[in-house]
Design an enzyme around this catalytic site. Structure first.
Site, PDB file in Angstrom:
ATOM      1  N   HIS A   1      50.946 -51.979 -53.477  1.00  0.00           N
ATOM      2  CA  HIS A   1      49.726 -52.186 -53.952  1.00  0.00           C
ATOM      3  C   HIS A   1      48.812 -50.981 -54.220  1.00  0.00           C
ATOM      4  O   HIS A   1      47.602 -51.124 -54.395  1.00  0.00           O
ATOM      5  CB  HIS A   1      48.822 -53.202 -53.042  1.00  0.00           C
ATOM      6  CG  HIS A   1      49.371 -54.619 -52.851  1.00  0.00           C
ATOM      7  ND1 HIS A   1      48.931 -55.540 -53.641  1.00  0.00           N
ATOM      8  CD2 HIS A   1      50.419 -55.232 -52.286  1.00  0.00           C
ATOM      9  CE1 HIS A   1      50.026 -56.787 -53.416  1.00  0.00           C
ATOM     10  NE2 HIS A   1      50.586 -56.406 -52.592  1.00  0.00           N
TER      11      HIS A   1
ATOM     12  N   LYS B   1      32.768 -55.088 -55.045  1.00  0.00           N
ATOM     13  CA  LYS B   1      34.289 -54.778 -54.628  1.00  0.00           C
ATOM     14  C   LYS B   1      34.104 -53.776 -53.293  1.00  0.00           C
ATOM     15  O   LYS B   1      33.040 -53.366 -52.976  1.00  0.00           O
ATOM     16  CB  LYS B   1      35.000 -54.157 -55.751  1.00  0.00           C
ATOM     17  CG  LYS B   1      34.285 -52.814 -56.418  1.00  0.00           C
ATOM     18  CD  LYS B   1      35.158 -52.221 -57.366  1.00  0.00           C
ATOM     19  CE  LYS B   1      34.980 -52.950 -58.664  1.00  0.00           C
ATOM     20  NZ  LYS B   1      36.367 -53.520 -59.088  1.00  0.00           N
ATOM     21  N   ARG B   2      35.284 -53.467 -52.764  1.00  0.00           N
ATOM     22  CA  ARG B   2      35.188 -52.480 -51.705  1.00  0.00           C
ATOM     23  C   ARG B   2      34.492 -51.218 -52.029  1.00  0.00           C
ATOM     24  O   ARG B   2      34.689 -50.820 -53.286  1.00  0.00           O
ATOM     25  CB  ARG B   2      36.631 -52.241 -50.949  1.00  0.00           C
ATOM     26  CG  ARG B   2      37.027 -53.491 -50.060  1.00  0.00           C
ATOM     27  CD  ARG B   2      36.161 -53.529 -48.653  1.00  0.00           C
ATOM     28  NE  ARG B   2      36.111 -52.516 -47.715  1.00  0.00           N
ATOM     29  CZ  ARG B   2      37.146 -52.028 -46.923  1.00  0.00           C
ATOM     30  NH1 ARG B   2      37.993 -53.276 -46.866  1.00  0.00           N
ATOM     31  NH2 ARG B   2      36.792 -51.231 -46.012  1.00  0.00           N
TER      32      ARG B   2
ATOM     33  N   THR C   1      41.483 -57.324 -59.149  1.00  0.00           N
ATOM     34  CA  THR C   1      41.699 -58.845 -59.535  1.00  0.00           C
ATOM     35  C   THR C   1      40.282 -59.536 -59.543  1.00  0.00           C
ATOM     36  O   THR C   1      40.076 -60.621 -60.491  1.00  0.00           O
ATOM     37  CB  THR C   1      42.421 -59.651 -58.166  1.00  0.00           C
ATOM     38  OG1 THR C   1      41.787 -59.225 -57.059  1.00  0.00           O
ATOM     39  CG2 THR C   1      43.969 -59.537 -58.325  1.00  0.00           C
TER      40      THR C   1
HETATM   41  C1  26V Z   1      43.776 -47.944 -49.546  1.00  0.00           C
HETATM   42  C2  26V Z   1      43.192 -46.568 -49.872  1.00  0.00           C
HETATM   43  C3  26V Z   1      43.139 -45.181 -48.880  1.00  0.00           C
HETATM   44  C4  26V Z   1      42.794 -44.067 -49.300  1.00  0.00           C
HETATM   45  C5  26V Z   1      41.491 -44.164 -50.196  1.00  0.00           C
HETATM   46  C6  26V Z   1      41.711 -45.170 -51.060  1.00  0.00           C
HETATM   47  C7  26V Z   1      42.397 -46.398 -50.929  1.00  0.00           C
HETATM   48  C8  26V Z   1      42.417 -47.464 -51.648  1.00  0.00           C
HETATM   49  C9  26V Z   1      43.154 -48.793 -51.460  1.00  0.00           C
HETATM   50  C10 26V Z   1      43.819 -48.696 -50.314  1.00  0.00           C
HETATM   51  C11 26V Z   1      44.221 -50.122 -50.050  1.00  0.00           C
HETATM   52  C12 26V Z   1      45.593 -50.373 -50.607  1.00  0.00           C
HETATM   53  C13 26V Z   1      46.237 -51.700 -50.443  1.00  0.00           C
HETATM   54  C14 26V Z   1      45.238 -52.485 -51.538  1.00  0.00           C
HETATM   55  O1  26V Z   1      44.569 -53.333 -50.972  1.00  0.00           O
HETATM   56  N1  26V Z   1      45.454 -52.659 -52.597  1.00  0.00           N
HETATM   57  C15 26V Z   1      44.841 -53.221 -53.733  1.00  0.00           C
HETATM   58  O2  26V Z   1      45.555 -54.652 -53.873  1.00  0.00           O
HETATM   59  C16 26V Z   1      44.976 -55.537 -54.961  1.00  0.00           C
HETATM   60  C17 26V Z   1      46.013 -56.615 -54.966  1.00  0.00           C
HETATM   61  O3  26V Z   1      47.232 -56.296 -55.419  1.00  0.00           O
HETATM   62  C18 26V Z   1      44.836 -54.464 -56.348  1.00  0.00           C
HETATM   63  O4  26V Z   1      44.217 -55.551 -57.191  1.00  0.00           O
HETATM   64  C19 26V Z   1      44.057 -53.471 -56.005  1.00  0.00           C
HETATM   65  O5  26V Z   1      43.929 -52.650 -57.416  1.00  0.00           O
HETATM   66  C20 26V Z   1      44.404 -52.764 -55.080  1.00  0.00           C
HETATM   67  O6  26V Z   1      43.409 -51.548 -54.668  1.00  0.00           O
END
Ligand code: 26V
Length: 799
Positions: A346, A534-535, A642
């Site tokens: 992801h 969003k976050r 999403t």
């Molecule tokens: C972790 C980190 C850590 C470093 C800073 C930036 C960052 C950004 C995101 C994450 C989380 C990784 C897992 C996650 O939640 N991904 C999300 O998954 C969604 C479902 O597939 C997708 O739509 C999002 O684009 C994706 O960020």
């Protein structure tokens, strides 16, 4: 009891008295909510049993979706809709003088997720059941979900979330199906019958108690199961200090980690992951053995999906069960494991890829560590044979290297399928981030573009729009979302357009009322509702939106010839509690809001609103009321997104970068119906690798940027003058990692196009309807069908 209004009313009153020990007149909203939910649970119980019996007797292949997060939101309203009884219930309750909407509002969101990844899992459950597919979720029953956000003087404050405080009517505790999960201790080994036997001594034992939630499909008899594990003390454990043992045990399912930004290296997180995986696999194998003769066919009847790397220990845990408990050889166990497990990635952000230090991992999971070591050694040997002498490759791809276990490597090596979540993301995995693995396992890699449950995000969240669509093209879109395409001709139908505009206006009025109630501030429903929810993450670039708002404010103040169509900028975002930069951005949004909303010269042209505690239930009010959807991540960084799809299906137009699923939205609606801007992914990646971008030049050459940036440190905003220094530094001293300044001009130009186009109401609505017509592709029904056909090999089993 739901067959007609009268029998519903009678059952409801009777059940309420029995369940709550109160008369109807003395009952509270909560009593009524619990009674109604209990009635739903009873109503579906025979179909739940039937679904389980059918899969037992037919021995059809089952998928288990392992996820550390399930962001369900509220269930009552969706369940009533899916059962097709919401109308009867609403009318029956109406006659008793109560509003179903009010009752639904009393349900606390089940917020067991951080954002996109957890909500995707919840949408997938809805689609699996609605498509009659045998697919079940497995997760953790956190006592506290994602924190509740309060804003105090513009700052985020986190409060513990209490979703279980009134109990949870949707779950059934199945204590008889509890399993034990072992941590620590020492691994013992002995020769037995010509093979090595392994066992664990002096381990800490934790009981995992399943709490099962029925997953009700839309107008089908299929009821799947979401099994959430609760960590509890175990009677097998001999302990001196019982209280400490109890607290340590319960800590495992106490809290959802609110931090998806950096691994805090906390052993507790690893403990949670193994707890989920071990409990789930033990229960899957147990139920398989009850219904099947040979474990050698396991992979033909069971598929296990790991949602990101958090459950990647499924690989060594399945190996452990097959080797140590089922006495298979390594080769037999490995064949089954690699043909059972599939994995979704992801994110490509390096910071987010999970790694565990050996000195944490090994003492906590000694036998699992041995198995991971063996998997690693065999994999490296295999590489050595295939590419003799290529040390570099082995070093890059090894599962264990430099004192760490790399969970993504474990997931790739131990699974038969690795997918990304949008075309661009899957391509970046293949061509860049996971290119080394793609070279050695090309056939494992594939794409599954994300989707959202159109039943929650349109049918449930926006009933008037759903009704309008059904009036126009019939209701088949509810089961077959891609038939929304039939709506395209209505983009030019004056009556349809007018109804659409009316509905959008109503939904904006409802959101305005919510905003007035929560913030005390009155926004104008005729202004453009421009929304970014969003976050909060640097890469998602809420900052780009803020800098642009500052520019608009400055221009409105300084240039008397300048005017805009009134625009309301709405934000909703939670920042990880330890992510200080993100929290500063929240504070900055509030400071800009304060300035803008209180300036008599400007407040009629623009407003800025921050909605506290953004969550699934508030999202259901926000998407339908939006005109503009902000999807402005630095290209290549947002795997899919999403929210973009939820806005689209509610007729909002996207302002977005060439990133994630935005690109596939553009391919469908065409460039006139989406406002794209900014650097392309290969440009961002190129600058990231080779350098060549100097943010200071953009500061020097663009007066708009210079003015806004200077205001960050000039004391322009109330409060401390150095409050936003960190943000200023991120843009200039640290060379603007996410290209905010570089993309600014292009973003401002796209906003100008929106300003111009919105004035032509008719044309705007045509574009909005075109978006709705093409949103069916982004239903999770389509995504889940692809997973079922291409990865899991499961078939629909209608009853
Ligand atoms: C972790 C980190 C850590 C470093 C800073 C930036 C960052 C950004 C995101 C994450 C989380 C990784 C897992 C996650 O939640 N991904 C999300 O998954 C969604 C479902 O597939 C997708 O739509 C999002 O684009 C994706 O960020």
């Amino acid at each position: 009891m739901f067959s007609c209004k009268e029998s519903f009313k009678q059952s409801f009153l009777k059940r309420l008295e029995r369940l709550c020990g109160k008369s109807f007149h003395d009952s509270s909203k909560l009593d009524q909510y619990q009674t109604l939910s209990m009635m739903v649970r009873e109503y579906i119980s025979s179909n739940w049993i039937g679904t389980n019996e059918q899969s037992r007797s037919n021995q059809n292949k089952q998928t288990y979706y392992l996820s550390i997060e399930f962001l369900l939101g509220r269930l009552l309203g969706q369940n009533l809709l899916n059962l097709g009884v919401r109308g009867i219930v609403q009318r029956g309750l109406g006659e008793l003088g109560i509003s179903l909407d009010d009752i639904e509002e009393t349900e606390i969101d089940a917020g067991l997720g951080n954002g996109g990844l957890g909500r995707l899992a919840a949408c997938f459950l809805d689609s699996l059941a609605s498509l009659d597919l045998p697919g079940h979720g497995m997760g953790i029953r956190y006592k506290h979900g994602f924190f509740e956000q309060k804003i105090v003087d513009g700052h985020q404050v986190e409060l513990p979330e209490q979703w279980l405080k009134h109990g949870y009517v949707w779950e059934i505790r199945n204590a008889d199906q509890a399993v034990c999960v072992y941590f620590g201790g020492e691994v013992k080994m002995a020769q037995e019958g010509g093979r090595l036997r392994f066992w664990n001594e002096n381990a800490e034992v934790i009981t995992a108690v399943p709490h099962d939630i029925p997953v009700i499909g839309y107008k089908t008899k299929t009821i799947n199961t979401l099994r959430l594990w609760n960590a509890e003390p175990c009677s097998l454990q001999h302990e001196q200090n019982i209280l400490k043992y109890k607290l340590d045990t319960e800590a495992v399912s106490e809290c959802l980690y609110p931090d998806d930004t950096h691994d805090e290296g906390k052993v507790l997180r690893l403990k949670q992951q193994y707890f989920l995986v071990s409990a789930s696999l033990q229960s899957i194998v147990k139920s398989y053995k009850k219904n099947h003769r040979s474990l050698y066919d396991f992979h033909k009847k069971v598929s296990i999906h790991i949602n990101d790397t958090h459950p990647a220990l499924a690989v060594p845990e399945l190996m452990r069960i097959l080797l140590d408990e089922e006495k298979m050889t390594w080769e037999e166990a490995w064949y089954i494991t690699v043909h059972t497990i599939s994995y979704t990635n992801h994110t490509t952000l390096a910071e987010a890829l999970e790694k565990w230090r050996i000195d944490l991992f090994k003492p906590l999971l000694p036998r699992i560590f041995m198995i991971v070591e063996e998997i690693n050694e065999r994999f490296c040997e295999w590489l050595w044979e295939k590419y003799p002498g290529d040390w570099d490759r082995i070093e890059k791809l090894a599962i264990i290297a430099h004192g760490e276990v790399k969970m993504a490597h474990l997931a790739i090596v131990g699974s038969y399928s690795v997918n990304g979540v949008a075309n661009i993301h899957s391509n970046i995995l293949k061509e860049r981030e996971m290119n080394g693995f793609y070279t050695v396992f090309p056939s494992k890699f594939n794409n599954k573009t994300n989707g959202m449950s159109h039943r929650r995000w349109l049918l449930k969240a926006n009933p008037p729009l759903a009704d309008l669509i059904t009036e126009a093209i019939g209701d088949k879109w509810i089961k077959d979302p891609e038939s929304l395409l039939e709506l395209q001709p209505y983009a030019h139908d004056a009556a349809f357009i007018e109804s659409f505009q009316k509905i959008k206006r109503q939904r904006k009025q409802i959101l305005s009322d919510i905003i007035k109630n929560s913030t005390g501030f009155a926004v104008h429903p005729d202004s453009i509702f421009d929304v970014q929810v969003k976050r909060l993450h640097a890469y998602k670039r809420q900052l780009l939106n803020v800098i642009h708002m500052m520019y608009l404010y400055n221009r409105l103040k300084d240039d008397s010839a300048f005017s805009i169509y009134p625009q309301t900028f709405i934000f909703g975002a939670k920042a990880s509690p330890t992510y200080h930069y993100a929290k500063k951005i929240i504070k900055l949004i509030h400071s800009v809001a304060h300035k803008v909303n209180h300036d008599p010269e400007v407040r009629h042209s623009m407003n800025v609103i921050f909605m506290e505690n953004y969550r699934v239930s508030s999202a259901e009010r926000i998407f339908p009321a939006s005109d503009v959807s902000e999807q402005i991540s630095a290209a290549s960084k947002e795997a899919s997104g999403t929210g973009n799809m939820k806005f689209m299906i509610n007729g909002a137009l996207t302002i977005g970068t060439h990133d994630g699923a935005n690109i596939e939205m553009l391919e469908r609606v065409g460039p006139d119906c989406i406002y794209t801007f900014g650097l392309k992914a290969d440009e961002v990646l190129h600058y990231g690798e080779k350098g060549g971008y100097r943010s200071r030049e953009y500061y020097q050459h663009d007066a708009r940027i210079r003015q806004a940036a200077d205001q960050l440190i000039s004391g322009f905003f109330e409060g401390e003058a150095d409050e936003f220094e960190q943000i200023y530094d991120s843009l200039l001293a640290h060379n603007d990692e996410y290209f905010v300044l570089k993309d600014f001009a292009s973003y401002a130009e796209a906003q100008e196009r929106i300003q111009k186009d919105y004035r032509n109401k008719r044309l705007w609505a045509e574009k909005a309807v075109t978006n709705i017509a093409h949103a069916g592709y982004f239903s999770s029904d389509r995504t889940i069908r692809e997973y079922a056909d291409d990865i899991w090999g499961i078939k629909p089993h209608p009853r």
